[in-house]
Design a protein around this motif. Structure first.
Motif, PDB file in Angstrom:
ATOM      1  N   PRO A   1      45.445  12.743  30.254  1.00 44.88           N
ATOM      2  CA  PRO A   1      43.752  11.874  30.147  1.00 44.88           C
ATOM      3  C   PRO A   1      42.902  10.927  31.469  1.00 44.88           C
ATOM      4  CG  PRO A   1      45.061  10.800  28.538  1.00 44.88           C
ATOM      5  CD  PRO A   1      45.641  11.978  29.198  1.00 44.88           C
ATOM      6  N   ASN A   2      44.176  10.588  31.958  1.00 41.99           N
ATOM      7  CA  ASN A   2      44.355   9.618  33.439  1.00 41.99           C
ATOM      8  C   ASN A   2      44.193  10.619  34.374  1.00 41.99           C
ATOM      9  OD1 ASN A   2      44.190   7.472  31.882  1.00 41.99           O
ATOM     10  ND2 ASN A   2      46.682   7.366  31.468  1.00 41.99           N
ATOM     11  N   ILE A   3      44.808  11.523  34.744  1.00 35.23           N
ATOM     12  CA  ILE A   3      44.944  12.765  35.792  1.00 35.23           C
ATOM     13  C   ILE A   3      43.259  13.071  36.171  1.00 35.23           C
ATOM     14  CG2 ILE A   3      45.370  14.775  36.792  1.00 35.23           C
ATOM     15  CD1 ILE A   3      47.822  14.723  35.180  1.00 35.23           C
ATOM     16  N   LYS A   4      43.154  12.956  37.683  1.00 33.59           N
ATOM     17  CA  LYS A   4      41.760  12.736  38.113  1.00 33.59           C
ATOM     18  C   LYS A   4      42.317  14.625  37.848  1.00 33.59           C
ATOM     19  CE  LYS A   4      41.586   8.060  39.915  1.00 33.59           C
ATOM     20  NZ  LYS A   4      41.108   7.531  40.792  1.00 33.59           N
ATOM     21  N   ILE A   5      41.240  15.108  37.933  1.00 36.73           N
ATOM     22  CA  ILE A   5      41.292  16.876  37.961  1.00 36.73           C
ATOM     23  C   ILE A   5      40.445  17.319  39.231  1.00 36.73           C
ATOM     24  CG2 ILE A   5      41.216  19.486  37.775  1.00 36.73           C
ATOM     25  CD1 ILE A   5      43.612  17.978  36.853  1.00 36.73           C
ATOM     26  N   ALA A   6      40.535  16.999  40.416  1.00 28.29           N
ATOM     27  CA  ALA A   6      39.974  17.280  41.845  1.00 28.29           C
ATOM     28  C   ALA A   6      39.089  18.404  42.540  1.00 28.29           C
ATOM     29  CB  ALA A   6      40.251  16.649  42.679  1.00 28.29           C
ATOM     30  N   GLY A   7      39.453  19.814  41.456  1.00 29.97           N
ATOM     31  CA  GLY A   7      39.009  20.561  42.020  1.00 29.97           C
ATOM     32  C   GLY A   7      40.454  22.101  41.690  1.00 29.97           C
ATOM     33  N   CYS A   8      40.284  23.187  41.237  1.00 28.00           N
ATOM     34  CA  CYS A   8      40.066  23.815  40.644  1.00 28.00           C
ATOM     35  C   CYS A   8      39.886  25.823  41.999  1.00 28.00           C
ATOM     36  CB  CYS A   8      40.273  25.028  39.868  1.00 28.00           C
ATOM     37  SG  CYS A   8      40.793  23.623  38.351  1.00 28.00           S
ATOM     38  N   HIS A   9      41.066  26.443  42.532  1.00 29.81           N
ATOM     39  CA  HIS A   9      40.215  28.209  42.755  1.00 29.81           C
ATOM     40  C   HIS A   9      41.442  28.777  42.815  1.00 29.81           C
ATOM     41  CE1 HIS A   9      38.817  30.874  45.457  1.00 29.81           C
ATOM     42  NE2 HIS A   9      37.892  29.980  45.827  1.00 29.81           N
ATOM     43  N   ASN A  10      41.023  29.795  42.571  1.00 30.92           N
ATOM     44  CA  ASN A  10      42.291  30.891  42.521  1.00 30.92           C
ATOM     45  C   ASN A  10      42.887  31.464  43.804  1.00 30.92           C
ATOM     46  OD1 ASN A  10      40.799  33.346  43.730  1.00 30.92           O
ATOM     47  ND2 ASN A  10      39.114  32.856  42.152  1.00 30.92           N
ATOM     48  N   GLY A  11      43.955  31.850  43.540  1.00 30.56           N
ATOM     49  CA  GLY A  11      44.570  32.478  44.810  1.00 30.56           C
ATOM     50  C   GLY A  11      44.544  33.610  45.093  1.00 30.56           C
ATOM     51  N   TYR A  12      43.037  34.630  44.994  1.00 22.70           N
ATOM     52  CA  TYR A  12      42.282  35.255  45.608  1.00 22.70           C
ATOM     53  C   TYR A  12      41.024  34.882  46.237  1.00 22.70           C
ATOM     54  CZ  TYR A  12      45.684  37.707  42.250  1.00 22.70           C
ATOM     55  OH  TYR A  12      46.115  38.318  41.794  1.00 22.70           O
ATOM     56  N   PHE A  13      41.478  35.235  47.839  1.00 24.77           N
ATOM     57  CA  PHE A  13      40.731  34.920  49.019  1.00 24.77           C
ATOM     58  C   PHE A  13      41.390  35.334  50.497  1.00 24.77           C
ATOM     59  CE2 PHE A  13      43.443  30.662  48.393  1.00 24.77           C
ATOM     60  CZ  PHE A  13      43.445  30.565  49.636  1.00 24.77           C
ATOM     61  N   LYS A  14      40.250  35.344  51.553  1.00 24.18           N
ATOM     62  CA  LYS A  14      40.746  35.993  52.166  1.00 24.18           C
ATOM     63  C   LYS A  14      41.484  34.492  52.720  1.00 24.18           C
ATOM     64  CE  LYS A  14      38.126  39.990  53.211  1.00 24.18           C
ATOM     65  NZ  LYS A  14      37.438  40.603  53.771  1.00 24.18           N
ATOM     66  N   GLY A  15      43.307  34.429  53.809  1.00 22.80           N
ATOM     67  CA  GLY A  15      43.510  33.447  53.940  1.00 22.80           C
ATOM     68  C   GLY A  15      44.737  33.708  54.428  1.00 22.80           C
ATOM     69  N   THR A  16      45.952  32.786  55.167  1.00 25.61           N
ATOM     70  CA  THR A  16      46.846  33.111  55.628  1.00 25.61           C
ATOM     71  C   THR A  16      48.172  33.835  55.048  1.00 25.61           C
ATOM     72  OG1 THR A  16      46.945  30.763  56.857  1.00 25.61           O
ATOM     73  CG2 THR A  16      49.220  31.775  56.687  1.00 25.61           C
ATOM     74  N   HIS A  17      47.659  33.871  53.838  1.00 23.12           N
ATOM     75  CA  HIS A  17      48.396  34.509  52.422  1.00 23.12           C
ATOM     76  C   HIS A  17      48.227  35.716  51.923  1.00 23.12           C
ATOM     77  CE1 HIS A  17      45.387  32.963  50.211  1.00 23.12           C
ATOM     78  NE2 HIS A  17      45.642  33.980  48.894  1.00 23.12           N
ATOM     79  N   THR A  18      47.553  36.522  52.743  1.00 23.23           N
ATOM     80  CA  THR A  18      46.894  37.996  52.724  1.00 23.23           C
ATOM     81  C   THR A  18      46.285  38.318  54.024  1.00 23.23           C
ATOM     82  OG1 THR A  18      44.279  36.692  52.687  1.00 23.23           O
ATOM     83  CG2 THR A  18      45.119  37.682  50.129  1.00 23.23           C
ATOM     84  N   GLY A  19      47.552  37.349  55.049  1.00 24.01           N
ATOM     85  CA  GLY A  19      47.009  38.098  56.438  1.00 24.01           C
ATOM     86  C   GLY A  19      45.929  37.748  57.446  1.00 24.01           C
ATOM     87  N   HIS A  20      44.990  36.832  56.969  1.00 21.44           N
ATOM     88  CA  HIS A  20      43.628  36.584  57.796  1.00 21.44           C
ATOM     89  C   HIS A  20      43.240  34.976  57.787  1.00 21.44           C
ATOM     90  CE1 HIS A  20      42.989  40.278  54.686  1.00 21.44           C
ATOM     91  NE2 HIS A  20      42.440  40.410  55.643  1.00 21.44           N
ATOM     92  N   ILE A  21      44.707  34.271  58.695  1.00 21.55           N
ATOM     93  CA  ILE A  21      44.951  33.715  59.112  1.00 21.55           C
ATOM     94  C   ILE A  21      43.545  32.314  59.930  1.00 21.55           C
ATOM     95  CG2 ILE A  21      46.266  31.629  61.242  1.00 21.55           C
ATOM     96  CD1 ILE A  21      48.305  33.710  60.944  1.00 21.55           C
TER      97      ILE A  21
END
Length: 253
Positions: free
Chosen positions: A127-147
């Motif tokens: 309970p003392n952890i602050k959840i700053a945010g979340c996002h799935n891994g399905y976006f265009k980025g380096t990991h999908t070849g879109h640096i």
């Protein structure tokens, strides 16, 4: 004593889980971003044909031996790693540290909604952890070849704006390692860890092997029983041991 062992050219820390946890605490007290990688035997084998991945791992501030094969190899060559340190176990220790000291966490990875489910379960247990945010891994980025794609840049801005101290990146290897390498200098987090399927496990979407398999270093066998199609991937394990046995310089200090 040197605290690094080089396995197939990859620097791996000779460290216990408790020592790795203390190292994380040190990182969280520093101002610059520190990167943690958690390679298993399969990933180390992948570096034989992916020199970029090898270079990335060797730039890590902490590289822990996730695979039992790495521990066996070190013992065969009489340069023993003290124990296996899995990415999941270290991630749980990080959560415990964050809960104790009130650090904030951002979860990046998994399918739509999974990181949010993981965040809810984390908040229940820690309970003392602050959840700053979340996002799935399905976006265009380096990991999908879109640096440096605009979707990637937007997420990096969101992470920085959230004030997250710790970032879990769960895209699976080698995507997460390459994403971290490309973007770490643009992130303000204190600790970034590439931890594979940890977010899925925390969300309850994937179960870890029973404890007896974990203690015996046979999680790979449990996963193979559950998913026989993994046989093509698991064949690297005996191949790795053969390479270690019959080559002089593949495990050195």
């Amino acid at each position: 004593m040197n605290n690094i062992i080089k396995i197939l050219g990859v620097d791996v820390n000779k460290i216990t889980l408790d020592e790795a946890t203390n190292k994380i605490k040190e990182f969280l007290n520093e101002d610059e971003t520190k990167v943690v990688y958690t390679p298993n035997t399969e990933i180390i084998m992948e570096t034989r044909k992916d020199q970029e991945l090898k270079s990335i791992l060797n730039e890590g501030n902490l590289v822990v031996p996730d695979g039992i094969g790495l521990v066996y190899a070190s013992r065969i060559k009489k340069k023993p790693l003290p124990e296996r340190v899995t990415g999941f176990d270290l991630s749980v220790k990080i959560l415990e540290v964050a809960n104790e000291l009130g650090y904030s966490l951002y979860l990046l990875g998994g399918k739509e909604g999974v990181s949010e489910e993981a965040a809810l379960k984390i908040k229940e247990k820690y309970p003392n952890i602050k959840i700053a945010g979340c996002h799935n891994g399905y976006f265009k980025g380096t990991h999908t070849g879109h640096i440096k794609h605009e979707e990637e840049n937007k997420i990096i801005n969101e992470i920085n704006a959230s004030g997250a101290d710790i970032l879990f990146v769960g895209f699976g290897a080698p995507k997460q390692e390459k994403w971290i390498k490309e973007n770490k200098d643009s992130l303000n987090c204190k600790v970034i860890i590439g931890n594979g399927g940890t977010i899925d496990v925390l969300a309850g979407k994937v179960k870890r092997a029973p404890e007896i398999y974990q203690k015996l270093g046979l999680e790979w066998l449990y996963r193979l029983i559950k998913e026989p199609k993994r046989i093509k991937r698991q064949i690297v394990l005996p191949l790795f041991i053969l390479i270690v046995l019959f080559s002089r310089d593949n495990v050195v200090e």
